[in-house]
Design an enzyme around this catalytic site. Sequence first.
Site, short mmCIF file in Angstrom:
data_model
loop_
_atom_site.label_atom_id
_atom_site.label_comp_id
_atom_site.label_asym_id
_atom_site.label_seq_id
_atom_site.Cartn_x
_atom_site.Cartn_y
_atom_site.Cartn_z
N HIS A 1 68.12 33.21 -3.21
CA HIS A 1 66.86 33.50 -4.03
C HIS A 1 65.66 32.87 -3.31
O HIS A 1 64.60 33.12 -3.52
CB HIS A 1 66.71 33.33 -5.39
CG HIS A 1 67.66 34.02 -6.14
ND1 HIS A 1 67.76 35.26 -6.19
CD2 HIS A 1 68.92 33.56 -7.17
CE1 HIS A 1 68.90 35.87 -7.06
NE2 HIS A 1 69.50 34.38 -7.39
N GLY B 1 65.11 30.63 -8.75
CA GLY B 1 66.23 31.02 -9.25
C GLY B 1 67.21 29.93 -8.74
O GLY B 1 68.41 30.44 -8.37
N ASP C 1 79.32 34.70 -10.09
CA ASP C 1 78.65 34.96 -11.32
C ASP C 1 79.13 36.31 -11.98
O ASP C 1 78.63 36.80 -12.81
CB ASP C 1 77.45 34.55 -11.63
CG ASP C 1 76.65 34.71 -10.23
OD1 ASP C 1 77.10 35.56 -9.18
OD2 ASP C 1 75.44 34.15 -10.15
ZN ZN Z 1 73.70 34.56 -8.84
#
Ligand code: ZN
Length: 396
Positions: free
Chosen positions: A139, A147, A264
Amino acid sequence: MSSALSPCGSRGRVFFDKTLTKYNFGDSHPLHPIRLELTMTLAETFGLVSDLSPYQAPAATLEQLATVHTPGFIESVLQVGKHPERPDLGHGLGTPDNPTFARIDQAAAAVVGATLAACQQVWRGSVTHGVSIAGGLHHAMPNAASGFCVFNDLAVGIQWLLDNGAGRVAYVDLDVHHGDGVEAIFSNDPRVLTISLHESGRTLFPGTGFNTDIGGPDALGSAVNVPLPVGTSDVEWLRAFDAVVPELLRAFQPEVLVSQHGCDSHRSDPLAHLALTVDGQRASYQMVHDLAHELCAGRWVATGGGGYSLVDVVPRAWTHLIALVHGQVLAPETEIPGDWSAYVIARTGVAGPQYMTDGPLDLWMPWSGTFNPESAVDRSIAATRHAVFPHHGLLP
Ligand SMILES: [Zn+2]
Ligand SMILES: [Zn+2]
């Protein structure tokens, strides 16, 4: 420093050392470095790193950071590293996502150094596959942290490859979040193909990465996005990968493959809403690995990324990744040794997983022209193919 000759005929290396755990936003932050420690100890338990002392890379220099980051941002990170009590919100430093801490500049440059070393060694041929589990900070933007990502290790690595002779670099981002930083940095550069599979920006940070976002005017089709709905399962996600990644990579003919393996996307991840298992993630590692051999003479740089189920998911997912980088395949049904379980309880107070699997992986349907209009995943796949494939001379 050492490496092993793996059954796939390739040399693999893990780029990691304990200083990388200093990239630490504090005990209440989701990106806790315990996940790296638990991953490396689990990999060690399986003999994947014990006799292959991981490679300790130097931190990236300011000059190397400046190949993708602005001087103003780099200076800001240096200042915040000296004075963490003085945030710089204009550069994304000192927000709840990106808290400041002493020597944040050194910690963030160290992460870049590990991924950069992997790119350098893979490109120069001293290893065929490299993995940087602390890396994957996708990010980070040229002018700002975002992020949980301060410096963009992936972009610095890819830029180094371009500056050292690579004509075509493919980047595959399998994190549950859109790989917005890497995409933004190369979106108008036809030498870099970025492909991101992620939970839709309608429901998840950073809110970008839609089907029709296909790159800048000088590089249309060089950015590829497959946004996926809440609840996307292994079989749907692998089908999306199959529908988009292999064909585009075969058309693009990359010389080196860089991939981000944020885990994730797992069903138990606390920050996102997809429904993968470790087994679905593991299947994708194999597919990326095989494409690197098919198209890039094996040249493959893999990184970690997100992943906030710190005990149950991250160590297992990335231990499978480390095994594959060494050309070994760790069977899913492998039982986790008691030594590691005892260590996990002592270290975290919670019981770790017992097996390297979440259960048998369901059979998934390859794309190959079958389209179910009732499926939101299929509709997204079709929209992406329609937007991008003609730019590569492919039928949508
Ligand atoms: Zn992520
Ligand atoms: Zn291999």
